[in-house]
Every structure is written in structure tokens, then in C-alpha cells.
Scaffold this active site. Structure first.
Site, PDB file in Angstrom:
ATOM      1  N   HIS A   1      47.308  48.315  41.626  1.00 26.71           N
ATOM      2  CA  HIS A   1      47.350  48.652  43.054  1.00 26.71           C
ATOM      3  C   HIS A   1      47.337  47.459  44.010  1.00 26.71           C
ATOM      4  O   HIS A   1      47.330  47.658  45.217  1.00 26.71           O
ATOM      5  CB  HIS A   1      46.222  49.637  43.392  1.00 26.71           C
ATOM      6  N   HIS A   2      47.312  46.229  43.470  1.00 28.10           N
ATOM      7  CA  HIS A   2      47.402  45.060  44.370  1.00 28.10           C
ATOM      8  C   HIS A   2      48.829  44.539  44.502  1.00 28.10           C
ATOM      9  O   HIS A   2      49.075  43.586  45.228  1.00 28.10           O
ATOM     10  CB  HIS A   2      46.502  43.917  43.886  1.00 28.10           C
ATOM     11  N   CYS A   3      49.768  45.156  43.776  1.00 33.31           N
ATOM     12  CA  CYS A   3      51.146  44.671  43.819  1.00 33.31           C
ATOM     13  C   CYS A   3      51.974  45.540  44.765  1.00 33.31           C
ATOM     14  O   CYS A   3      51.912  46.766  44.713  1.00 33.31           O
ATOM     15  CB  CYS A   3      51.758  44.717  42.422  1.00 33.31           C
TER      16      CYS A   3
END
Length: 353
Positions: free
Chosen positions: A141-143
């Protein structure tokens, strides 16, 4: 849109649990330099096999996402950057990766992440067909479309949702429930101005990534304090999950079920017990399935050796509560779809013969 292998029908007898041995990252012990348990995905599957919940031929084999698949969200420029080992070292937070030839990095680091990404995309379609699906990996979920970070090299959550919007008739609204300890800034940036996607995010407000810009995309923001414990946490999750699903009626829920909320996680900074995590997953599945909304779960962050056991226990708990039924409690509440009636009939006939 191009035909993708990721949307081919799995054998009808399969559980909508997606996995591949290629998920696990192993090379010369370098994976031990990251606090991440780089073999946790395989351990989850082994626990589920020991408990006789699944067998190899009953789970859906994940396939690697191709460049063509990834380009549904990612820019060509971003994918080209991953051909530089030092870029991958920065994203995965494993510095020695910078010194490896890129073909080794592609095979040993990026291929597992691409396979998990393919798994999330496949699980999106499975969830629509079966009412639920679990990718034992994924949750990066950080990309976002043009930037990786925090161990996340591909935007699998964005990809799964975009695939559904583009290729599955009748899917035009999605809710992301992100309960990893960290803010999910990747999908938030990707869906910043998209009214079709509703984001609920509960995270430790003081840790990485602290992305103020991305926070503007969150419709339901639950900012937690250091050391938050079970009772407060579960009460907040319950209130806000119910609120989110009452406020916006999605066609699918994508549930980012990070286990880095576990007490003692070196990065999460929260203090949730193993039982609290199992209960949390139950809250999300109950809320989604009682409304007849398909749910896709990904496992995301979780940096301790014991997280694999907790994920397996949670799946066993969901099963024992009947939340992983053929069409789950939703069937009892609404009329079963024609498709499920037909397949159930076919199954009963084949059992007779």
C-alpha cells in the site's frame, strides 16, 4: 483491454485462496537484513495445510503480473526505474541489493513481488465470483503508479481495483479498508480524485510514511496513538468499518489486513494481541459479508516471526464462523445468485454420480 491470464477461471473446486511458492524471498540470507519475515507467506499456507483446511491442489496458484498488466496502473518510466538495482534497494530497504546485478534482483526480489501482485489481481475477480478471496501475499500500500517505497514495489491494490473497474461488468465502486499499522499512501495517491473509491485508513499517526498530501484522499481517517491496545482499537475499527459501509455502498471491499499492529512490532508501534488481530479480521468480514459485499483480503505488513501463525489462525477462525462459506452469510440474507444456484446444482449432481 488486453486479455490477461490473471483472469482465467480456476478449477471450480478451488478455495479462493491465492498463493504461489514464488512469493517467498530467499537469496543468500540477504532477506534477513530487513526486519520482514520474507518467508511468512509460505508459513501461512503450511499452517493451513497442517490444520487440514486446504491442500495444494485446492488453492489458486498465483501467476506473475506481466509488464502489460502492470502498465494498467504504472508508468513505463517507473517500471524502467526498477531496472536499476539501487532503486530496488531503496524501495525494499535492503541496502546490499544495490550491489547485485539487476538480473539477480529481478529474479530474487521483484519476481516474488510481481507474483504477489498477480495474486491480488486474480483475487479481485475471485472475490466477485465467490463472495470472498484471500491473497496470502500482497497489500503493497505504499506504492503508487509512479513511486515505490516501504518494501512496496508494485501497486497491487490499485491494480486489482482498476482491473475490476475495467474488466468486470457491474463493478464501479470500491471501498478500501486499510488496517495495516502504516498509512496506505500509495493507493491514496492513486485514487486521490476518484469518487468511485472510498478509503478508510486506521494507522499509527507518528510513523512512516506521514504523507500529508495522500491523507486528503482518506474519507475515514482513524489516527492512532503509540501503544493503542485491543479494546480501544477494536471499538474504533468496528465503529468506523460499519460507518464506512453505511456511508458508501461499494461493489467490493479491499481489506488490507496488515499484522504489524501486533504488540512488539518494531515498526508498527501499536500493542494489539494475536486474539485482537483475529477479532479485527472477523469484524471486517462480518460487516462486508452481512451486507452481501464481496471482500478481497491481502496480508500486507507484519514484521515478526509469529505473524504467519496469527494470519493462519485468523483464516481458520473466519472459516469456523461460516464467514468463508460458498457465498457466506450473504446467501442466507439475500437470494443466492443464479450462478451460485447453478454451480451448487452441478456440484450436487456430480456428488451423486
Amino acid at each position: 483491454p488486453h486479455r490477461t491470464e490473471l483472469y482465467e477461471e480456476p478449477p471450480p473446486g478451488c478455495w479462493p485462496i491465492v498463493y504461489s511458492p514464488d512469493y517467498n524471498i530467499t537469496f543468500m540470507g540477504l532477506e534477513k537484513l530487513h526486519p520482514f519475515d520474507a518467508g511468512k507467506w509460505g508459513k501461512v499456507i503450511n499452517f493451513l495445510k497442517e490444520e487440514k483446511l486446504i491442500a495444494d491442489d485446492l488453492i489458486v496458484q498465483a501467476r506473475e503480473a506481466t509488464d502489460e498488466d502492470l502498465l494498467v496502473v504504472h508508468t513505463r518510466r517507473y517500471l524502467n526505474k526498477l531496472k536499476w538495482s539501487f532503486v530496488v534497494a531503496t524501495i525494499t530497504e535492503i541496502p546490499p541489493v544495490a550491489f547485485l546485478p539487476n538480473f539477480v534482483v529481478q529474479r530474487k526480489v521483484l519476481k516474488p513481488l510481481r507474483t504477489q501482485t498477480g495474486g491480488t489481481i486474480m483475487a479481485g475477480k475471485l472475490a466477485m465470483d465467490r463472495g470472498w478471496a484471500i491473497n496470502v501475499g500482497g497489500g503493497f500500500h505504499h506504492c503508487s503508479s509512479d513511486k515505490g517505497g516501504g518494501f512496496c514495489a508494485y501497486a497491487d491494490i490499485t491494480l486489482a481495483i482498476k482491473f475490476l473497474f475495467e474488466r468486470v461488468p457491474g463493478v464501479s465502486r470500491a471501498t478500501i479498508i486499510d488496517l495495516d499499522a502504516h498509512q496506505g499512501n500509495g493507493h491514496e495517491r492513486d485514487f486521490m480524485d476518484d469518487p468511485r473509491v472510498y478509503i478508510m485508513d486506521a494507522y499509527n499517526r507518528y510513523i512512516y510514511p506521514g504523507d500529508g498530501f495522500a491523507k486528503r484522499a482518506i474519507k475515514r481517517k482513524v489516527e492512532l496513538e503509540w501503544g493503542t491496545e485491543d479494546s480501544e482499537y477494536l471499538q474504533k475499527v468496528h465503529t468506523h468499518v460499519e460507518g464506512a459501509l453505511n456511508e458508501f455502498k461499494p461493489d467490493i471491499v479491499v481489506y488490507n489486513a496488515g499484522t504489524d499492529i501486533l504488540d512488539g512490532d518494531p515498526l508498527g508501534g501499536l500493542a494489539i494481541s494475536p486474539q485482537g488481530i483475529v477479532k479485527r479480521d472477523e469484524v471486517v468480514f462480518r460487516a462486508s459479508r452481512s451486507r452481501g459485499v464481496p471482500v478481497l483480503m491481502v496480508t500486507s505488513g507484519g514484521y515478526q516471526k509469529r505473524t504467519a501463525r496469527i494470519i493462519a489462525d485468523s483464516i481458520l477462525n473466519l472459516h469456523s464462523l461460516g464467514l468463508l462459506g460458498r457465498d457466506g452469510p450473504a446467501c442466507a440474507l439475500g437470494t443466492p445468485s443464479l450462478h451460485s444456484v447453478v454451480t451448487d446444482c452441478a456440484r450436487d449432481l456430480s456428488n451423486l454420480s
